[in-house]
Structure formats: structure tokens, C-alpha cells
Design an enzyme around this catalytic site. Structure first.
Site, PDB file in Angstrom:
ATOM      1  CG  ASP A  37      -2.262   0.688   0.973  1.00 44.11           C
ATOM      2  OD1 ASP A  37      -2.251   1.900   0.645  1.00 44.11           O
ATOM      3  OD2 ASP A  37      -3.299   0.022   1.099  1.00 44.11           O
ATOM      4  CB  VAL A  59       0.027  -1.303  -8.204  1.00 47.72           C
ATOM      5  CG1 VAL A  59      -0.114  -1.981  -6.848  1.00 47.72           C
ATOM      6  CG2 VAL A  59      -1.106  -0.322  -8.467  1.00 47.72           C
ATOM      7  CE1 TYR A 166     -13.292   1.822  -9.823  1.00 53.02           C
ATOM      8  CE2 TYR A 166     -15.603   1.405 -10.315  1.00 53.02           C
ATOM      9  CZ  TYR A 166     -14.499   1.212  -9.508  1.00 53.02           C
ATOM     10  OH  TYR A 166     -14.584   0.405  -8.398  1.00 53.02           O
ATOM     11  CE  LYS A 170     -11.814  -1.527  -9.910  1.00 51.19           C
ATOM     12  NZ  LYS A 170     -10.814  -2.203  -9.056  1.00 51.19           N
ATOM     13  CG  PHE A 199     -18.484  -3.782  -0.292  1.00 51.01           C
ATOM     14  CD1 PHE A 199     -18.184  -4.736   0.660  1.00 51.01           C
ATOM     15  CD2 PHE A 199     -19.124  -4.177  -1.460  1.00 51.01           C
ATOM     16  CE1 PHE A 199     -18.505  -6.076   0.458  1.00 51.01           C
ATOM     17  CE2 PHE A 199     -19.453  -5.506  -1.674  1.00 51.01           C
ATOM     18  CZ  PHE A 199     -19.142  -6.461  -0.706  1.00 51.01           C
TER      19      PHE A 199
END
Length: 260
Positions: A37, A59, A166, A170, A199
Site C-alpha cells: 500500500d 502498483v 473506471y 474493471k 461497500f
């Protein structure tokens, strides 16, 4: 795959939200944890809590990812598990007209590419490097050399207004799941992807209560936000169940996202 203290896991985006919940659930089964992270304070604290190791990793940067895997493997050994939770989003229309003066502008391509680099290329970078490491291991008694779980989104299938970048990122994660599983099938490395709905992650925890109530009401059943540990439970199932491979699974309370 039997989870115990002989197994190591790398979790990208593991300092908070879905990644942190997965780290806790795997650690509770004895798995040794490495957290990738950019959030140093949170990542270090969680790694200390779980007896694992924190690696500051971007990343989108190959050298950073390589250094992260090297540090993790030195500390806890070659991972058999990779869970990719690192990601971000933005909301920009493909082209739009100003309400003030009628001027027209388009989605800045650098902003589009930024999302693709983090969510899609970053995920693939970690998969490729982790899989190469897993291939050096002997198979477990059930034939597994490793298990990889990726995070997509329901936006991969029903993206909303402003989610072109986005949703593309994905959707790419979903689209590459089966080909990668096939690439790695002879090596005993399984690959699956979760498509979470709405979420209760740090992104939403700061939202006004009326916004969270409206989002909860939009879920068919149960009428609430998903909890990170529910994601972690599915990720763990995908890892433990040796017949789970090449799948993309929605975890969303049956929601189908409206245009906005």
C-alpha cells in the site's frame, strides 16, 4: 488450499477497506501477511497487528512492485496467495457541455490513462510477478501452487455516468481473468475475480448519512451496504476451494446500477 502458517499472502491495497478485511481474515487462519500500500501509517499498524510485513508499493511503478515482492519474500517467504485490492476511480463524462457558458470539453486522456494504469495495468503487473514467483514452489498436496483473487466492480458490467475510465479498467480485470487462469492452468495457479457492489469502505464512511441511507435503499436485499469482511469471506472461499477457478463473481445484494 489449506490455510495455515505455512502459507504466505500478499495483499495489494491491504492497509484499509476490502484489503485490510482480507488480511485480517487470512491472518486469523494462520496465514503470513504482506501488505502492499501507499498508506504507510495504516499499513505499518495493520502489519504490526497481524505479525506481518508492510511494503510501501505503488502498483503503477515496476521498480516499486519488484522491491515490494523482494521485501515480502525475504520476510515471510514466497507467497502462495495474491489478493489485488489496490485501485481507485474518478467521475468524468466522456464529453460534456458547461451549464454556465455552453463550452464543451472532453475527458482528459491523462486522467483516463491514470485509472487504467492503477486498476488494470497495476493489477496485471502484480499478477504476472506473483505468478512467476509461485511457479518456483512445489505444489501443495491438493495440487495448488497458488491462488490469485482480483477486485473488479459491478461497474465492469453496469457502469454509471462518468465511469467510462473506471468501468473500462474493471471490465479489463474481468476480461483477463479467464485467459490468465488458462495461462497458468498447468502450473496449478488459480485465478478468480470479485465484482463488489456498494461497500462500506473508507471511501463511503465519510459520506453524509442521508447519502448512505439512499445507497442502502437501492440494494434489493439486504438493504444495506456490503461489509468488507463479506468481501474477505468470498476471497477466502475462492482461495480455499480448489475447484474455484477462472470465475468472475458479483457480490452486490442483487443490485444493478442505475445510470446515475
Amino acid at each position: 488450499m489449506k490455510l495455515d502458517n505455512t502459507i504466505s499472502a500478499v495483499i495489494t491495497g491491504g492497509a484499509s477497506g476490502l484489503g485490510a478485511a482480507t488480511a485480517r481474515r487470512l491472518a486469523a487462519k494462520g496465514v503470513k501477511i504482506a501488505i502492499f500500500d501507499l498508506q504507510e501509517e495504516k499499513g505499518e499498524a495493520l502489519a504490526q497487528e497481524l505479525g506481518g510485513v508492510f511494503c510501501k508499493v505503488n502498483v503503477t511503478d515496476e521498480a516499486s512492485v519488484d522491491a515490494g515482492f523482494a521485501k515480502a519474500r525475504e520476510a515471510i517467504g514466497q507467497e502462495r496467495i495474491l489478493v489485488n485490492c489496490a485501485g481507485t476511480g474518478n467521475a468524468i463524462k466522456t464529453a460534456s457541455r458547461s451549464k454556465e457558458d455552453g463550452s464543451i470539453k472532453h475527458f482528459p486522456l491523462d486522467a483516463f490513462n491514470w485509472i487504467i494504469q492503477i486498476n488494470l495495468v497495476g493489477t496485471f503487473r502484480c499478477i504476472a510477478k506473483s505468478a512467476a514467483g509461485m511457479m518456483t514452489l512445489d505444489p501443495t498436496e491438493d495440487g495448488d501452487r497458488g491462488a490469485i483473487v482480483n477486485t473488479a466492480s459491478v461497474a465492469a458490467e453496469d457502469g454509471q455516468i462518468g465511469q467510462a475510465a473506471y468501468s473500462a479498467s474493471k471490465g479489463g480485470v474481468v476480461g483477463m481473468t479467464l485467459p490468465i487462469a488458462r495461462d497458468l492452468m498447468n502450473e496449478g495457479i488459480r485465478v478468480n475475480t470479485i465484482l463488489p457492489g456498494i461497500f462500506n469502505t473508507p471511501l463511503l464512511q465519510g459520506a453524509p448519512q442521508n447519502v448512505k441511507d439512499a445507497l442502502s435503499a437501492s440494494v434489493p436485499f439486504p438493504k444495506r451496504l456490503g461489509e468488507p469482511d463479506e468481501y474477505a469471506a468470498l476471497a477466502t472461499l475462492m482461495i480455499e476451494n480448489g475447484y474455484f477457478n477462472g470465475e468472475d463473481v458479483r457480490l452486490d445484494g442483487a443490485i444493478r446500477m442505475a445510470p446515475r
